[in-house]
Design an enzyme around this catalytic site. Structure first.
Site, PDB file in Angstrom:
ATOM      1  N   GLU A  79       5.955  65.706  69.679  1.00  0.00           N
ATOM      2  CA  GLU A  79       7.259  65.526  69.039  1.00  0.00           C
ATOM      3  C   GLU A  79       7.144  65.659  67.522  1.00  0.00           C
ATOM      4  O   GLU A  79       8.034  66.212  66.867  1.00  0.00           O
ATOM      5  CB  GLU A  79       7.856  64.160  69.404  1.00  0.00           C
ATOM      6  CG  GLU A  79       8.289  64.052  70.857  1.00  0.00           C
ATOM      7  CD  GLU A  79       9.290  65.125  71.239  1.00  0.00           C
ATOM      8  OE1 GLU A  79      10.314  65.281  70.528  1.00  0.00           O
ATOM      9  OE2 GLU A  79       9.057  65.833  72.230  1.00  0.00           O
TER      10      GLU A  79
ATOM     11  N   TRP B  42       7.097  69.287  67.113  1.00  0.00           N
ATOM     12  CA  TRP B  42       8.416  69.942  67.149  1.00  0.00           C
ATOM     13  C   TRP B  42       9.080  69.872  65.783  1.00  0.00           C
ATOM     14  O   TRP B  42       9.728  70.826  65.346  1.00  0.00           O
ATOM     15  CB  TRP B  42       9.304  69.291  68.211  1.00  0.00           C
ATOM     16  CG  TRP B  42      10.663  69.899  68.252  1.00  0.00           C
ATOM     17  CD1 TRP B  42      11.790  69.417  67.683  1.00  0.00           C
ATOM     18  CD2 TRP B  42      11.042  71.152  68.857  1.00  0.00           C
ATOM     19  NE1 TRP B  42      12.864  70.264  67.899  1.00  0.00           N
ATOM     20  CE2 TRP B  42      12.425  71.340  68.624  1.00  0.00           C
ATOM     21  CE3 TRP B  42      10.348  72.106  69.584  1.00  0.00           C
ATOM     22  CZ2 TRP B  42      13.117  72.444  69.078  1.00  0.00           C
ATOM     23  CZ3 TRP B  42      11.045  73.225  70.043  1.00  0.00           C
ATOM     24  CH2 TRP B  42      12.401  73.384  69.796  1.00  0.00           C
TER      25      TRP B  42
ATOM     26  N   TRP C 250      33.517  81.955  71.866  1.00  0.00           N
ATOM     27  CA  TRP C 250      33.798  80.544  71.621  1.00  0.00           C
ATOM     28  C   TRP C 250      35.296  80.277  71.658  1.00  0.00           C
ATOM     29  O   TRP C 250      36.101  81.143  71.315  1.00  0.00           O
ATOM     30  CB  TRP C 250      33.243  80.122  70.262  1.00  0.00           C
ATOM     31  CG  TRP C 250      31.774  80.325  70.060  1.00  0.00           C
ATOM     32  CD1 TRP C 250      31.176  81.191  69.203  1.00  0.00           C
ATOM     33  CD2 TRP C 250      30.713  79.644  70.735  1.00  0.00           C
ATOM     34  NE1 TRP C 250      29.803  81.101  69.291  1.00  0.00           N
ATOM     35  CE2 TRP C 250      29.480  80.158  70.233  1.00  0.00           C
ATOM     36  CE3 TRP C 250      30.658  78.660  71.722  1.00  0.00           C
ATOM     37  CZ2 TRP C 250      28.244  79.705  70.668  1.00  0.00           C
ATOM     38  CZ3 TRP C 250      29.420  78.210  72.164  1.00  0.00           C
ATOM     39  CH2 TRP C 250      28.239  78.734  71.637  1.00  0.00           C
TER      40      TRP C 250
ATOM     41  N   ASN D 262      17.469  60.814  71.611  1.00  0.00           N
ATOM     42  CA  ASN D 262      17.275  62.272  71.664  1.00  0.00           C
ATOM     43  C   ASN D 262      17.741  62.888  72.972  1.00  0.00           C
ATOM     44  O   ASN D 262      18.341  63.964  72.977  1.00  0.00           O
ATOM     45  CB  ASN D 262      15.804  62.610  71.429  1.00  0.00           C
ATOM     46  CG  ASN D 262      15.591  64.097  71.269  1.00  0.00           C
ATOM     47  OD1 ASN D 262      16.145  64.720  70.375  1.00  0.00           O
ATOM     48  ND2 ASN D 262      14.806  64.694  72.158  1.00  0.00           N
TER      49      ASN D 262
ATOM     50  N   TRP E 258      28.454  75.957  68.451  1.00  0.00           N
ATOM     51  CA  TRP E 258      27.444  74.959  68.117  1.00  0.00           C
ATOM     52  C   TRP E 258      27.523  74.528  66.658  1.00  0.00           C
ATOM     53  O   TRP E 258      27.147  73.396  66.317  1.00  0.00           O
ATOM     54  CB  TRP E 258      26.042  75.482  68.422  1.00  0.00           C
ATOM     55  CG  TRP E 258      25.603  76.696  67.627  1.00  0.00           C
ATOM     56  CD1 TRP E 258      25.712  78.008  67.992  1.00  0.00           C
ATOM     57  CD2 TRP E 258      24.985  76.700  66.330  1.00  0.00           C
ATOM     58  NE1 TRP E 258      25.207  78.832  67.008  1.00  0.00           N
ATOM     59  CE2 TRP E 258      24.747  78.058  65.985  1.00  0.00           C
ATOM     60  CE3 TRP E 258      24.618  75.704  65.431  1.00  0.00           C
ATOM     61  CZ2 TRP E 258      24.156  78.425  64.772  1.00  0.00           C
ATOM     62  CZ3 TRP E 258      24.017  76.072  64.220  1.00  0.00           C
ATOM     63  CH2 TRP E 258      23.793  77.419  63.908  1.00  0.00           C
TER      64      TRP E 258
ATOM     65  N   TRP F 179      20.327  72.176  67.582  1.00  0.00           N
ATOM     66  CA  TRP F 179      21.593  72.717  68.065  1.00  0.00           C
ATOM     67  C   TRP F 179      21.432  74.146  68.579  1.00  0.00           C
ATOM     68  O   TRP F 179      22.002  74.511  69.613  1.00  0.00           O
ATOM     69  CB  TRP F 179      22.655  72.649  66.967  1.00  0.00           C
ATOM     70  CG  TRP F 179      23.316  71.302  66.950  1.00  0.00           C
ATOM     71  CD1 TRP F 179      22.971  70.220  66.198  1.00  0.00           C
ATOM     72  CD2 TRP F 179      24.402  70.879  67.786  1.00  0.00           C
ATOM     73  NE1 TRP F 179      23.784  69.158  66.503  1.00  0.00           N
ATOM     74  CE2 TRP F 179      24.675  69.539  67.457  1.00  0.00           C
ATOM     75  CE3 TRP F 179      25.182  71.509  68.744  1.00  0.00           C
ATOM     76  CZ2 TRP F 179      25.690  68.808  68.083  1.00  0.00           C
ATOM     77  CZ3 TRP F 179      26.194  70.793  69.369  1.00  0.00           C
ATOM     78  CH2 TRP F 179      26.439  69.458  69.044  1.00  0.00           C
TER      79      TRP F 179
END
Length: 474
Positions: free
Chosen positions: A276, A279, A307, A342, A360, A383
């Protein structure tokens, strides 16, 4: 009197493992620690502004203990630094690096402008205090940046270990003069929710260490097994502290190496937690190499995605009134505490993008405005990952079922009922689909008001999203 060195605090609001500050302290010069409120940088939301204000106040007090004085300024950094270097006859300006597109271009301008202006002979130096690995040092076999996390992290782990954290300075020599450009530390804009957020968090370097110690004692052992369960204390909750640099990834890495030999911590747990941190590294790696992904789809095919413009649905999502309890619990947690677990972040983001078909970028903007840990790299990468438009993205056709996700990851309903008290008397079998209770004419016995019906039916929304995805694949 010897020359002075200006140390510019940015997203590194700590004394320990701060190489630029340590360099300034060891320079033998008077040190002018500063913080600049940059009007050209992306404006923070109220929650993040509150955190920064709290952290700066703690930092100001910590610097006083070692002889330093933190001064505050507002304006374009290149102009502020020029005025200060002239006033204090500074021959050196130092800071720790940031990696988003705006920060990189701003820093380049400063390094190109200041050495050749004013009194001249100003040396500008930057250091790494925010990452385990600089983005340009990790390359794939073709010499380019990585677009997929797993081989990126494998490459990181195959190289040299991260540098050890450096100690804090024990003393700073302050300049006797005071410039006329300073401003007071601005008050926090957060008012109504400040007490609620303060109940949950303790900003500052000491708060970061305490949070990390609490996680090691109470959460690390169960991290691998329960990190996806929002009702369990299994996550570190270090993200706001990392966002503002009150603790560094090197400090985290070093401490984990020290404790991992303890028999209660499995290798799986240690690996998952460090991944993590990896990431976060990967997010900064991407934003450095592809700064335009802050506003643009990394995958060009998504530029043609159909969209929907639906302001009413967006507002219902923001308020936590979608009719899907786990989604709404997450959005209400965000509004109340400035934070969201998360796993729930992924579920709420997926719902906005795939159930409501809303771009997004609308969700990223709202999270940026509301999150304490709103980070230029992590927020964007997360996102785009959920949308399927980014690097190493979850495929668009992976659509979270908010009912099943609730049943699986909040099996006792503790998290959902905490933030949606009007569902607190509902039996667990009905908690994540309360509309079924209504259809059976059962008495919900709501405690506080009426919970809304779903704003969109899951099966319909899923098929609509998949059809839209097929349009951009043709």
């Amino acid at each position: 009197m010897s020359k002075s060195v200006i140390y510019w605090f940015r997203q590194d609001l700590r004394l320990a493992d701060n190489p630029a500050l340590l360099h300034a302290a060891h320079s033998g010069k008077t040190v002018i620690p500063i913080f600049i409120f940059d009007p050209d940088d992306r404006s923070l939301g109220m929650a993040a502004s509150w955190w920064r204000q709290q952290s700066l106040a703690k930092l100001e007090a910590a610097l006083k203990k070692i002889g330093g004085k933190l001064s505050f300024y507002e304006g374009r950094p290149v102009e502020v630094l020029q005025k200060l270097s002239d006033f204090y006859e500074a021959d050196e300006i130092v800071w720790n690096r940031q990696y988003d597109g705006y920060s990189v271009s701003r820093d380049k301008e400063i390094k190109q402008t200041l050495p050749n202006s004013g009194t001249g002979n100003i040396e500008c130096k930057s250091f790494n205090a925010s990452l385990l690995f600089e983005p340009w040092l990790i390359q794939n076999k073709s010499g380019s940046y990585f677009k997929v996390f797993t081989p990126y992290w494998r490459q990181c782990m195959a190289g040299n270990a991260p540098e050890a954290p450096c100690p804090p300075p024990t003393e700073l020599r302050s300049h006797p003069d005071v410039d006329p450009f300073q401003i007071p530390l601005p008050a926090s804009p957060l008012t109504a929710d400040a007490d609620l957020i303060a109940e949950e968090w303790t900003p500052g370097e000491a708060g970061a260490y305490q949070q990390f110690e609490n996680f090691i004692e109470e959460g690390l052992e169960i991290y691998a097994e329960f990190r996806d369960f929002p009702d369990r204390p299994a996550t570190s909750r270090l993200s706001p502290y990392l966002r503002w640099g009150e603790i560094s990834p090197r400090q985290i890495w070093s401490k984990i190496q020290f404790v991992k030999s303890h028999e209660k911590f499995s290798e799986q747990t240690i690996s998952k937690f460090l991944a993590e941190i990896g990431w976060r590294e990967f997010s900064h790696h991407l934003i450095y190499h592809v700064p335009e992904m802050a506003t643009q789809n990394l995958q060009p095919s998504f530029n043609d995605f159909p969209w929907l413009e639906n302001e009413e649905a967006l507002l219902q999502w923001q308020a936590g009134n979608t009719g899907y309890p786990l989604v709404d619990a997450g959005m209400r947690e965000l509004r109340r505490t400035g934070y969201m677990h998360n796993r729930v972040r992924m579920i709420t983001a997926s719902f906005l993008i795939k159930h409501l078909m809303i771009d997004w970028r609308a969700g990223e903007k709202y999270f940026w405005d509301r999150l304490l840990d709103a980070c230029p790299a992590n927020n964007i990468t997360g996102w785009q990952w959920v949308a399927g438009s980014g690097a190493d993205a979850a495929p668009f056709f992976r659509i979270f079922n908010p009912i099943i996700q609730g049943e699986k990851f909040d099996p006792q309903g503790a998290y959902t009922k905490r933030f949606i008290p009007e569902l607190s008397h509902l039996e667990q079998k009905h908690l994540f689909s309360p509309w079924k209770v209504k259809s059976d004419n059962m008495d919900l016995d709501f405690q506080e008001g009426q919970y809304p019906d779903p704003i969109v039916e899951h099966g319909y929304a899923r098929n609509r999203a998949l059809d839209a995805f097929q349009q951009i694949r043709r």
